[in-house]
Design a protein around this motif. Structure first.
Motif, PDB file in Angstrom:
ATOM      1  N   THR A 217       0.850  -1.068  -0.051  1.00  0.00           N
ATOM      2  CA  THR A 217       0.051  -0.096   0.014  1.00  0.00           C
ATOM      3  C   THR A 217       0.996   1.171  -0.103  1.00  0.00           C
ATOM      4  OG1 THR A 217      -0.010   0.100   2.551  1.00  0.00           O
ATOM      5  CG2 THR A 217      -1.740  -1.292   1.399  1.00  0.00           C
ATOM      6  N   LYS A 223       0.325  -6.250   0.669  1.00  0.00           N
ATOM      7  CA  LYS A 223      -0.620  -6.768   0.248  1.00  0.00           C
ATOM      8  C   LYS A 223      -0.652  -8.201  -0.183  1.00  0.00           C
ATOM      9  CE  LYS A 223      -1.313  -3.691  -3.038  1.00  0.00           C
ATOM     10  NZ  LYS A 223      -1.952  -2.705  -3.949  1.00  0.00           N
ATOM     11  N   GLU A 233      -4.149  -6.924   4.287  1.00  0.00           N
ATOM     12  CA  GLU A 233      -3.074  -6.058   4.334  1.00  0.00           C
ATOM     13  C   GLU A 233      -2.390  -6.251   5.803  1.00  0.00           C
ATOM     14  OE1 GLU A 233      -4.621  -2.110   3.571  1.00  0.00           O
ATOM     15  OE2 GLU A 233      -4.967  -2.598   1.560  1.00  0.00           O
TER      16      GLU A 233
END
Length: 243
Positions: A217, A223, A233
């Motif tokens: 991210t 991720k 996540e």
């Protein structure tokens, strides 16, 4: 670039932070030492190094152009700068192991510790600590560690490696200053270890699970694609990639 060379110090990051606390520090001021007696790694790990054989350095970088939530882009830029430095030295099979270990094959050759400095809630500067295994070849008790010399048989000049590394840091810092985040992130993700490959992870409770690394991210969380096509996540404290 200003270089401060020390024979021995507990931690180059700590020295540079103390210097900043009491003096004005120029951008890309470098502190390097032959012998770091209390080096630190991610998550409180200890970084041990043989005296005079490896590159142990910290670099000061102003990052007041960044918002608090964009601080992981510093980690991306530093990882890519070191990757490119080693690529120029013809080190084979390079990868970035999230968040910012540098591997050759499945062997760790470089660790990075970035400590950010804030003024209030605003990001002010980063102290970039680099521990690069260069000429050390004995890593007793560390089966996943290696060095440039162990990989190539070449004995390297530490000053020349440092000069190239700082030059690359200056180049990649321009992406941060110009806020070219998409380019940085795409380059970083392309070089991630185990990207798009089935991998084993361990969560903070010690449980093992399988997943595919899909990227990161903007804030640096990993991720993962899990079973049943679920995307999750994880931050650094929540998951460990096993290899």
């Amino acid at each position: 670039m200003k270089i401060i060379k020390l024979d021995a110090i507990d931690s180059t990051n700590s020295f540079l932070r103390q210097l900043y606390a009491h003096n004005e520090v120029d951008d890309f001021t470098v502190v390097t030492t032959k012998n770091q007696t209390a080096g630190r790694g991610q998550m409180g790990a200890v970084w041990k190094t043989q005296e005079g054989k490896n590159l142990t350095a910290s670099v000061f970088k102003s990052v007041s152009c960044l918002n608090h939530e964009d601080q992981f882009y510093v980690s991306m830029a530093v990882s890519l700068a070191i990757y490119t430095t080693l690529e120029k030295l013809l080190i084979p099979d390079l990868k970035i192991k999230w968040p910012n270990d540098i591997l050759s094959g499945d062997k760790k050759i470089c660790g990075i510790l970035i400590e950010n400095i804030f003024k209030g809630h605003a990001l002010e500067a980063s102290i970039i600590g680099v521990g690069l295994n260069v000429n050390q070849t004995d890593f007793e008790g560390l089966p996943q560690a290696s060095s440039l010399k162990a990989l190539t048989g070449v004995h390297y000049n530490l000053d020349e490696v440092l000069q190239e590394l700082v030059s690359q840091l200056e180049d990649y810092s321009k992406y941060i200053e110009q806020q070219e985040f998409k380019m940085l992130k795409a380059d970083y993700e392309e070089k991630l270890f185990r990207i798009e490959k089935p991998s084993t992870f361990k969560d903070k409770k010690g449980r093992l699970f399988m997943g595919f690394i899909k990227g990161v991210t903007d804030r640096g969380k990993l991720k993962l694609l899990l079973e049943d096509e679920i995307t999750a996540e994880f931050d650094l404290k929540e998951v460990q990639l096993l290899y």
